[in-house]
Write a protein that holds these residues in place. Sequence first.
Motif, PDB file in Angstrom:
ATOM      1  N   LEU A  53       0.830  -1.203   0.000  1.00  0.00           N
ATOM      2  CA  LEU A  53       0.000   0.000   0.000  1.00  0.00           C
ATOM      3  C   LEU A  53       0.866   1.255   0.000  1.00  0.00           C
ATOM      4  O   LEU A  53       0.613   2.192  -0.764  1.00  0.00           O
ATOM      5  CB  LEU A  53      -0.936  -0.008   1.216  1.00  0.00           C
ATOM      6  N   SER A  54       1.907   1.276   0.847  1.00  0.00           N
ATOM      7  CA  SER A  54       2.703   2.505   0.906  1.00  0.00           C
ATOM      8  C   SER A  54       3.464   2.716  -0.401  1.00  0.00           C
ATOM      9  O   SER A  54       3.581   3.846  -0.886  1.00  0.00           O
ATOM     10  CB  SER A  54       3.642   2.492   2.117  1.00  0.00           C
ATOM     11  N   LEU A  55       3.964   1.631  -0.994  1.00  0.00           N
ATOM     12  CA  LEU A  55       4.661   1.782  -2.272  1.00  0.00           C
ATOM     13  C   LEU A  55       3.698   2.250  -3.362  1.00  0.00           C
ATOM     14  O   LEU A  55       4.048   3.091  -4.201  1.00  0.00           O
ATOM     15  CB  LEU A  55       5.320   0.458  -2.680  1.00  0.00           C
ATOM     16  N   ALA A  56       2.463   1.722  -3.344  1.00  0.00           N
ATOM     17  CA  ALA A  56       1.483   2.127  -4.359  1.00  0.00           C
ATOM     18  C   ALA A  56       1.153   3.608  -4.216  1.00  0.00           C
ATOM     19  O   ALA A  56       1.049   4.334  -5.209  1.00  0.00           O
ATOM     20  CB  ALA A  56       0.220   1.279  -4.245  1.00  0.00           C
ATOM     21  N   LEU A  57       1.009   4.072  -2.981  1.00  0.00           N
ATOM     22  CA  LEU A  57       0.717   5.495  -2.764  1.00  0.00           C
ATOM     23  C   LEU A  57       1.875   6.357  -3.259  1.00  0.00           C
ATOM     24  O   LEU A  57       1.668   7.364  -3.946  1.00  0.00           O
ATOM     25  CB  LEU A  57       0.474   5.764  -1.278  1.00  0.00           C
ATOM     26  N   THR A  58       3.105   5.949  -2.928  1.00  0.00           N
ATOM     27  CA  THR A  58       4.281   6.707  -3.378  1.00  0.00           C
ATOM     28  C   THR A  58       4.317   6.770  -4.902  1.00  0.00           C
ATOM     29  O   THR A  58       4.502   7.836  -5.489  1.00  0.00           O
ATOM     30  CB  THR A  58       5.569   6.022  -2.881  1.00  0.00           C
ATOM     31  N   ALA A  59       4.133   5.629  -5.528  1.00  0.00           N
ATOM     32  CA  ALA A  59       4.189   5.579  -6.992  1.00  0.00           C
ATOM     33  C   ALA A  59       3.102   6.460  -7.602  1.00  0.00           C
ATOM     34  O   ALA A  59       3.333   7.139  -8.603  1.00  0.00           O
ATOM     35  CB  ALA A  59       4.042   4.142  -7.469  1.00  0.00           C
ATOM     36  N   ILE A  64       1.908  11.420 -10.748  1.00  0.00           N
ATOM     37  CA  ILE A  64       1.295  12.735 -10.976  1.00  0.00           C
ATOM     38  C   ILE A  64       2.385  13.754 -11.297  1.00  0.00           C
ATOM     39  O   ILE A  64       2.270  14.552 -12.237  1.00  0.00           O
ATOM     40  CB  ILE A  64       0.497  13.190  -9.723  1.00  0.00           C
ATOM     41  N   ALA A  65       3.486  13.693 -10.525  1.00  0.00           N
ATOM     42  CA  ALA A  65       4.609  14.599 -10.788  1.00  0.00           C
ATOM     43  C   ALA A  65       5.179  14.329 -12.183  1.00  0.00           C
ATOM     44  O   ALA A  65       5.504  15.260 -12.924  1.00  0.00           O
ATOM     45  CB  ALA A  65       5.683  14.420  -9.727  1.00  0.00           C
ATOM     46  N   THR A  83       9.331  19.084 -23.661  1.00  0.00           N
ATOM     47  CA  THR A  83       8.381  18.001 -23.869  1.00  0.00           C
ATOM     48  C   THR A  83       7.956  17.420 -22.532  1.00  0.00           C
ATOM     49  O   THR A  83       8.796  17.152 -21.683  1.00  0.00           O
ATOM     50  CB  THR A  83       9.045  16.864 -24.670  1.00  0.00           C
ATOM     51  N   SER A  84       6.678  17.235 -22.358  1.00  0.00           N
ATOM     52  CA  SER A  84       6.208  16.503 -21.181  1.00  0.00           C
ATOM     53  C   SER A  84       5.808  15.104 -21.637  1.00  0.00           C
ATOM     54  O   SER A  84       5.796  14.811 -22.838  1.00  0.00           O
ATOM     55  CB  SER A  84       5.021  17.212 -20.543  1.00  0.00           C
ATOM     56  N   VAL A  85       5.471  14.253 -20.698  1.00  0.00           N
ATOM     57  CA  VAL A  85       5.034  12.906 -21.055  1.00  0.00           C
ATOM     58  C   VAL A  85       3.785  12.980 -21.937  1.00  0.00           C
ATOM     59  O   VAL A  85       3.631  12.213 -22.887  1.00  0.00           O
ATOM     60  CB  VAL A  85       4.765  12.081 -19.777  1.00  0.00           C
ATOM     61  N   ILE A  86       2.929  13.945 -21.622  1.00  0.00           N
ATOM     62  CA  ILE A  86       1.702  14.121 -22.405  1.00  0.00           C
ATOM     63  C   ILE A  86       2.029  14.436 -23.868  1.00  0.00           C
ATOM     64  O   ILE A  86       1.394  13.919 -24.782  1.00  0.00           O
ATOM     65  CB  ILE A  86       0.831  15.249 -21.796  1.00  0.00           C
ATOM     66  N   ASP A  87       3.068  15.260 -24.083  1.00  0.00           N
ATOM     67  CA  ASP A  87       3.458  15.578 -25.464  1.00  0.00           C
ATOM     68  C   ASP A  87       3.909  14.328 -26.205  1.00  0.00           C
ATOM     69  O   ASP A  87       3.642  14.180 -27.412  1.00  0.00           O
ATOM     70  CB  ASP A  87       4.605  16.596 -25.482  1.00  0.00           C
ATOM     71  N   ALA A  88       4.601  13.461 -25.478  1.00  0.00           N
ATOM     72  CA  ALA A  88       5.069  12.231 -26.119  1.00  0.00           C
ATOM     73  C   ALA A  88       3.886  11.415 -26.617  1.00  0.00           C
ATOM     74  O   ALA A  88       3.938  10.797 -27.673  1.00  0.00           O
ATOM     75  CB  ALA A  88       5.898  11.412 -25.136  1.00  0.00           C
ATOM     76  N   VAL A  89       2.816  11.453 -25.848  1.00  0.00           N
ATOM     77  CA  VAL A  89       1.608  10.739 -26.254  1.00  0.00           C
ATOM     78  C   VAL A  89       0.978  11.409 -27.472  1.00  0.00           C
ATOM     79  O   VAL A  89       0.568  10.761 -28.427  1.00  0.00           O
ATOM     80  CB  VAL A  89       0.613  10.720 -25.078  1.00  0.00           C
ATOM     81  N   LEU A  90       0.957  12.753 -27.422  1.00  0.00           N
ATOM     82  CA  LEU A  90       0.294  13.494 -28.489  1.00  0.00           C
ATOM     83  C   LEU A  90       1.083  13.488 -29.796  1.00  0.00           C
ATOM     84  O   LEU A  90       0.578  13.921 -30.824  1.00  0.00           O
ATOM     85  CB  LEU A  90       0.039  14.934 -28.041  1.00  0.00           C
ATOM     86  N   ALA A 177      10.559  15.528 -14.351  1.00  0.00           N
ATOM     87  CA  ALA A 177       9.590  14.467 -14.598  1.00  0.00           C
ATOM     88  C   ALA A 177      10.270  13.165 -14.987  1.00  0.00           C
ATOM     89  O   ALA A 177       9.770  12.084 -14.697  1.00  0.00           O
ATOM     90  CB  ALA A 177       8.616  14.886 -15.693  1.00  0.00           C
ATOM     91  N   PHE A 178      11.438  13.277 -15.637  1.00  0.00           N
ATOM     92  CA  PHE A 178      12.162  12.066 -16.027  1.00  0.00           C
ATOM     93  C   PHE A 178      12.522  11.249 -14.789  1.00  0.00           C
ATOM     94  O   PHE A 178      12.325  10.040 -14.734  1.00  0.00           O
ATOM     95  CB  PHE A 178      13.432  12.436 -16.807  1.00  0.00           C
ATOM     96  N   TRP A 179      13.057  11.963 -13.760  1.00  0.00           N
ATOM     97  CA  TRP A 179      13.465  11.255 -12.540  1.00  0.00           C
ATOM     98  C   TRP A 179      12.247  10.730 -11.801  1.00  0.00           C
ATOM     99  O   TRP A 179      12.287   9.643 -11.226  1.00  0.00           O
ATOM    100  CB  TRP A 179      14.313  12.166 -11.664  1.00  0.00           C
ATOM    101  N   ALA A 180      11.157  11.515 -11.814  1.00  0.00           N
ATOM    102  CA  ALA A 180       9.939  11.049 -11.154  1.00  0.00           C
ATOM    103  C   ALA A 180       9.449   9.772 -11.825  1.00  0.00           C
ATOM    104  O   ALA A 180       9.072   8.801 -11.165  1.00  0.00           O
ATOM    105  CB  ALA A 180       8.858  12.127 -11.211  1.00  0.00           C
ATOM    106  N   PHE A 181       9.507   9.749 -13.156  1.00  0.00           N
ATOM    107  CA  PHE A 181       9.032   8.589 -13.899  1.00  0.00           C
ATOM    108  C   PHE A 181       9.915   7.372 -13.609  1.00  0.00           C
ATOM    109  O   PHE A 181       9.422   6.261 -13.395  1.00  0.00           O
ATOM    110  CB  PHE A 181       9.025   8.899 -15.398  1.00  0.00           C
ATOM    111  N   ALA A 182      11.233   7.620 -13.569  1.00  0.00           N
ATOM    112  CA  ALA A 182      12.151   6.526 -13.248  1.00  0.00           C
ATOM    113  C   ALA A 182      11.836   5.990 -11.847  1.00  0.00           C
ATOM    114  O   ALA A 182      11.881   4.775 -11.608  1.00  0.00           O
ATOM    115  CB  ALA A 182      13.596   6.999 -13.330  1.00  0.00           C
TER     116      ALA A 182
END
Lengths: 209, 210
Positions: A53-59, A64-65, A83-90, A177-182
Amino acid sequence: MTTDALPLDDLVACPQCDTLHRASALPDNARAHCQQCGIVLMTSQPAAMARILSLALTAFIMMIAAVSFPFLTLDAGGLHNATSVIDAVLAFNDGYAFPLAVAVAFFIVVIPLMRLSALIYALGPLVREKKPRQGARKAFALAERLRPWSMAEIFIVGVTVALIKVAGLAAVTIGPAFWAFAGVVVITVLKDQLICRYSIWEALDKATA
Amino acid sequence: MGSAGQSHGLITARDAGLVACQQCGQVHPLHARICKRCEGRLRSRDEESLQKVWAWLIAGMIAYIPANVYPMLLTSTLVERSESTIIGGVVELVEYGSWGIAAIVFIASVMIPVGKFIAIVYLALSVQRRSIANQHERHKAYEVVEFIGRWSMIDVFVVAILSALVQLDTIATINPGIAALSFALSVIFTMLAAQAFDARLIWDANRTRQ
């Protein structure tokens, strides 16, 4: 045949070869393997539920970040592109590639977030030793069914490959955001290793009874 | 090992007149249709498993052809416009001297998909012929295919991030080619083929029933 449910609850059948086993309590940090095909049937880790649960909350928070902050920025010849992650999608949003945009959005953001929220929803009350919420079982089943379709870790490898391809062309700066995603990727791997389906279903059963 | 199953004379749930939920492991009498624990559908064996496997697999193989023929990336710079296919991209990386990355892309986009096609064909054929050879190896192959298939998506994500990032008006732009779409479809179809495969069928061949 009557539904004499009680003795059946003590049996476990291997999901991959159908071999029947009798379930018994495992000592801490032990794994039970199928005697026929060898896959892991159950694991026992102390306080796994609270850790999941705590890992899921952290992730979830880091995800979001990861979608809000700039992911990568590119500079070349006085021009600048963030570029944000959203741009990569778009990137796929024009014409024939539109279905691909939807698929990529699901693989890297929507499905990981769905899995995390379903787990938090299903396991939250269990950790506080309360009755499971309505639909907790559906939520947990969904989280497990979506597992192969959550591809955040593959995306991060893809980004690394892309960075090396562009490196010769222009200067690339890595954003927060790259580090957050990693971080999301590492935490998700840790969390998924803790999940033992059998124990969680047992816990859901026990909490309902 | 904590599961106290008897190590000789292993029997299956089906032989014991039971059916196990594949989602949550709960064991039911054979006639049960819906799992009482997780409400999943119960099937002792997926009778249409192989049919679905072949259908998804063939769809995946067909989609893999345009994925290799058409361009994955459309690059235009001040001086030139170029298109690169999957193999073309690998060759470019080798020319830059990035051997490691070239190897990753080659493994993810060529070796894994082709290896998966071969492995699934082999698994499906051996189950159809009720082969009893190499059951452990085949089960391992199935696990590897299930685990590794998703990683082919790397190239699609590379294209996504490159085309988002490299949008510098006149100096350089990168756009996705049609191959990205067919490649993604090929990966999705083969993942569905692997998921449709009922691994219990591997072990059924030398079991008494039928």
